[in-house]
Design an enzyme around this catalytic site. Sequence first.
Site, PDB file in Angstrom:
ATOM      1  N   ASP A   1       4.344 -34.479   4.767  1.00 17.35           N
ATOM      2  CA  ASP A   1       3.189 -35.074   4.086  1.00 17.35           C
ATOM      3  C   ASP A   1       2.269 -35.605   5.183  1.00 17.35           C
ATOM      4  O   ASP A   1       2.643 -35.616   6.372  1.00 17.35           O
ATOM      5  CB  ASP A   1       3.666 -36.225   3.177  1.00 17.35           C
ATOM      6  CG  ASP A   1       2.512 -36.923   2.467  1.00 17.35           C
ATOM      7  OD1 ASP A   1       1.671 -36.232   1.875  1.00 17.35           O
ATOM      8  OD2 ASP A   1       2.430 -38.169   2.517  1.00 17.35           O
ATOM      9  N   SER A   2       1.103 -36.114   4.781  1.00 21.23           N
ATOM     10  CA  SER A   2       0.193 -36.712   5.761  1.00 21.23           C
ATOM     11  C   SER A   2       0.680 -38.090   6.216  1.00 21.23           C
ATOM     12  O   SER A   2       0.236 -38.580   7.244  1.00 21.23           O
ATOM     13  CB  SER A   2      -1.190 -36.856   5.133  1.00 21.23           C
ATOM     14  OG  SER A   2      -1.093 -37.648   3.966  1.00 21.23           O
TER      15      SER A   2
ATOM     16  N   TYR B   1      -5.182 -36.349   4.406  1.00 23.23           N
ATOM     17  CA  TYR B   1      -5.414 -34.915   4.211  1.00 23.23           C
ATOM     18  C   TYR B   1      -6.476 -34.686   3.125  1.00 23.23           C
ATOM     19  O   TYR B   1      -7.159 -33.680   3.129  1.00 23.23           O
ATOM     20  CB  TYR B   1      -4.122 -34.220   3.760  1.00 23.23           C
ATOM     21  CG  TYR B   1      -3.183 -33.788   4.867  1.00 23.23           C
ATOM     22  CD1 TYR B   1      -3.385 -34.161   6.192  1.00 23.23           C
ATOM     23  CD2 TYR B   1      -2.075 -32.993   4.578  1.00 23.23           C
ATOM     24  CE1 TYR B   1      -2.502 -33.765   7.193  1.00 23.23           C
ATOM     25  CE2 TYR B   1      -1.197 -32.580   5.566  1.00 23.23           C
ATOM     26  CZ  TYR B   1      -1.410 -32.966   6.872  1.00 23.23           C
ATOM     27  OH  TYR B   1      -0.543 -32.555   7.849  1.00 23.23           O
ATOM     28  N   GLY B   2      -6.544 -35.619   2.190  1.00 21.58           N
ATOM     29  CA  GLY B   2      -7.388 -35.431   1.012  1.00 21.58           C
ATOM     30  C   GLY B   2      -8.859 -35.228   1.313  1.00 21.58           C
ATOM     31  O   GLY B   2      -9.600 -34.694   0.500  1.00 21.58           O
TER      32      GLY B   2
ATOM     33  N   CYS C   1       3.379 -32.975  -0.466  1.00 22.76           N
ATOM     34  CA  CYS C   1       1.990 -33.435  -0.452  1.00 22.76           C
ATOM     35  C   CYS C   1       1.192 -32.491  -1.341  1.00 22.76           C
ATOM     36  O   CYS C   1       1.249 -31.269  -1.159  1.00 22.76           O
ATOM     37  CB  CYS C   1       1.486 -33.364   0.991  1.00 22.76           C
ATOM     38  SG  CYS C   1      -0.281 -33.606   1.156  1.00 22.76           S
ATOM     39  N   ASN C   2       0.476 -33.045  -2.294  1.00 22.92           N
ATOM     40  CA  ASN C   2      -0.314 -32.202  -3.190  1.00 22.92           C
ATOM     41  C   ASN C   2      -1.472 -31.523  -2.458  1.00 22.92           C
ATOM     42  O   ASN C   2      -1.774 -30.361  -2.717  1.00 22.92           O
ATOM     43  CB  ASN C   2      -0.887 -33.032  -4.336  1.00 22.92           C
ATOM     44  CG  ASN C   2       0.156 -33.364  -5.375  1.00 22.92           C
ATOM     45  OD1 ASN C   2       0.263 -32.684  -6.379  1.00 22.92           O
ATOM     46  ND2 ASN C   2       0.952 -34.389  -5.127  1.00 22.92           N
ATOM     47  N   SER C   3      -2.118 -32.280  -1.551  1.00 25.32           N
ATOM     48  CA  SER C   3      -3.283 -31.719  -0.854  1.00 25.32           C
ATOM     49  C   SER C   3      -2.845 -30.503  -0.039  1.00 25.32           C
ATOM     50  O   SER C   3      -3.526 -29.470  -0.036  1.00 25.32           O
ATOM     51  CB  SER C   3      -3.910 -32.769   0.059  1.00 25.32           C
ATOM     52  OG  SER C   3      -4.125 -33.960  -0.654  1.00 25.32           O
TER      53      SER C   3
ATOM     54  N   GLU D   1      -1.567 -46.691   2.089  1.00 22.79           N
ATOM     55  CA  GLU D   1      -1.094 -46.612   3.480  1.00 22.79           C
ATOM     56  C   GLU D   1      -1.201 -47.978   4.168  1.00 22.79           C
ATOM     57  O   GLU D   1      -0.405 -48.300   5.033  1.00 22.79           O
ATOM     58  CB  GLU D   1      -1.908 -45.583   4.274  1.00 22.79           C
ATOM     59  CG  GLU D   1      -1.521 -44.147   4.021  1.00 22.79           C
ATOM     60  CD  GLU D   1      -0.203 -43.721   4.690  1.00 22.79           C
ATOM     61  OE1 GLU D   1       0.151 -44.266   5.747  1.00 22.79           O
ATOM     62  OE2 GLU D   1       0.474 -42.839   4.138  1.00 22.79           O
TER      63      GLU D   1
ATOM     64  N   CYS E   1      -0.653 -36.861  -6.471  1.00 21.59           N
ATOM     65  CA  CYS E   1      -0.658 -37.214  -5.047  1.00 21.59           C
ATOM     66  C   CYS E   1       0.652 -37.940  -4.827  1.00 21.59           C
ATOM     67  O   CYS E   1       1.004 -38.851  -5.600  1.00 21.59           O
ATOM     68  CB  CYS E   1      -1.841 -38.119  -4.712  1.00 21.59           C
ATOM     69  SG  CYS E   1      -1.764 -38.771  -3.025  1.00 21.59           S
ATOM     70  N   THR E   2       1.361 -37.552  -3.782  1.00 25.45           N
ATOM     71  CA  THR E   2       2.703 -38.120  -3.604  1.00 25.45           C
ATOM     72  C   THR E   2       2.669 -39.579  -3.132  1.00 25.45           C
ATOM     73  O   THR E   2       3.702 -40.234  -3.079  1.00 25.45           O
ATOM     74  CB  THR E   2       3.537 -37.256  -2.636  1.00 25.45           C
ATOM     75  OG1 THR E   2       2.785 -37.070  -1.423  1.00 25.45           O
ATOM     76  CG2 THR E   2       3.850 -35.911  -3.256  1.00 25.45           C
ATOM     77  N   HIS E   3       1.480 -40.086  -2.806  1.00 28.11           N
ATOM     78  CA  HIS E   3       1.380 -41.523  -2.521  1.00 28.11           C
ATOM     79  C   HIS E   3       1.418 -42.358  -3.811  1.00 28.11           C
ATOM     80  O   HIS E   3       1.802 -43.518  -3.785  1.00 28.11           O
ATOM     81  CB  HIS E   3       0.058 -41.839  -1.808  1.00 28.11           C
ATOM     82  CG  HIS E   3       0.049 -41.536  -0.350  1.00 28.11           C
ATOM     83  ND1 HIS E   3       0.083 -40.264   0.153  1.00 28.11           N
ATOM     84  CD2 HIS E   3       0.008 -42.373   0.725  1.00 28.11           C
ATOM     85  CE1 HIS E   3       0.051 -40.321   1.481  1.00 28.11           C
ATOM     86  NE2 HIS E   3       0.002 -41.587   1.847  1.00 28.11           N
TER      87      HIS E   3
END
Length: 284
Positions: free
Chosen positions: A25-26, A57-58, A88-90, A169, A201-203
């Site tokens: 992921d980012s 990344y988005g 990560c979706n992006s 983040e 979004c995995t966040h």
Amino acid sequence: MTTSAAPAPAETAAARAARPIGLFDSGIGGLTVARAVAQRLPHERLVYFGDTAHLPYGDKSAAAIQAYSVKICDLLLRQRCKLIIIACNSASAAAYELVREYVGSKARVLSVIDPIVAHLGRAYAGRRVGLIGTKQTVNSNVYKKKVDDLDAGVDLHSLATPLLVPMIEEGFFKNSISDDIIGTYLGQAELADIEALVLACTHYPLIKEQIARYYAGRVDVLDASDVVAAEAEAYLATAGLLAPAAPTPPAHHFYVSDFTRSFEESTRIFFEQEVHLEHYPLWE
Ligand code: DGL
């Protein structure tokens, strides 16, 4: 005199099953998927890469995300991962096909998008569903295309919510200011009258509680972590690649492309154990 190299001995099934699962992921978002995988598959060793140097990344172009993803997969393949989860979706939206082609038969690649789309088809046919994600994910339209391909009448309405990743983040959630930001996004017309909301979004699972509180039970809040973990288990079981039980828990390994104290903290909190966090710059 000519010498011919002896062929490398074929890898045994047991050795292949003992290889780790790679995830990337980012930043810390993919840890929500890693945690679900670790809970469901406690004998599997995980290798996690957080591309903190390129976060978020988005806001990046698809070409940039593809280049980062390929570099990360090089590392995960050198670590001999048997399965790579794009957590990560992006990156799943921008790079899944490319990564799959790049990795080829060396490992299976899973995205976080397809399992939740399949779930929507099963559980929300003919219903109005909302989705929030990064600009990259929403503007790629990949969810809409995949949902429409199901032909199940899922009426999907998406909204980009770019402030949420930097907020998370920074560890800036579970407070009144983040409640205001979340409430402002969720109050937008695009998300009116929905029966379920996809956290694309995995966040976002880190603010799932706050989102659920906003809806007070009127809307199902869906995140992909558990369905992705279930899909990983199903693949490994079918392929005969489930790691055998061991007397000691597996030693997971976490890499970041830019070391930050907050990432180290979050990783530790997520796994409720000391983690070995290694700085690995993607480009030297
Ligand atoms: N967690 C990622 C996603 O699912 C990336 C967010 C970002 O870096 O912008 O989209």
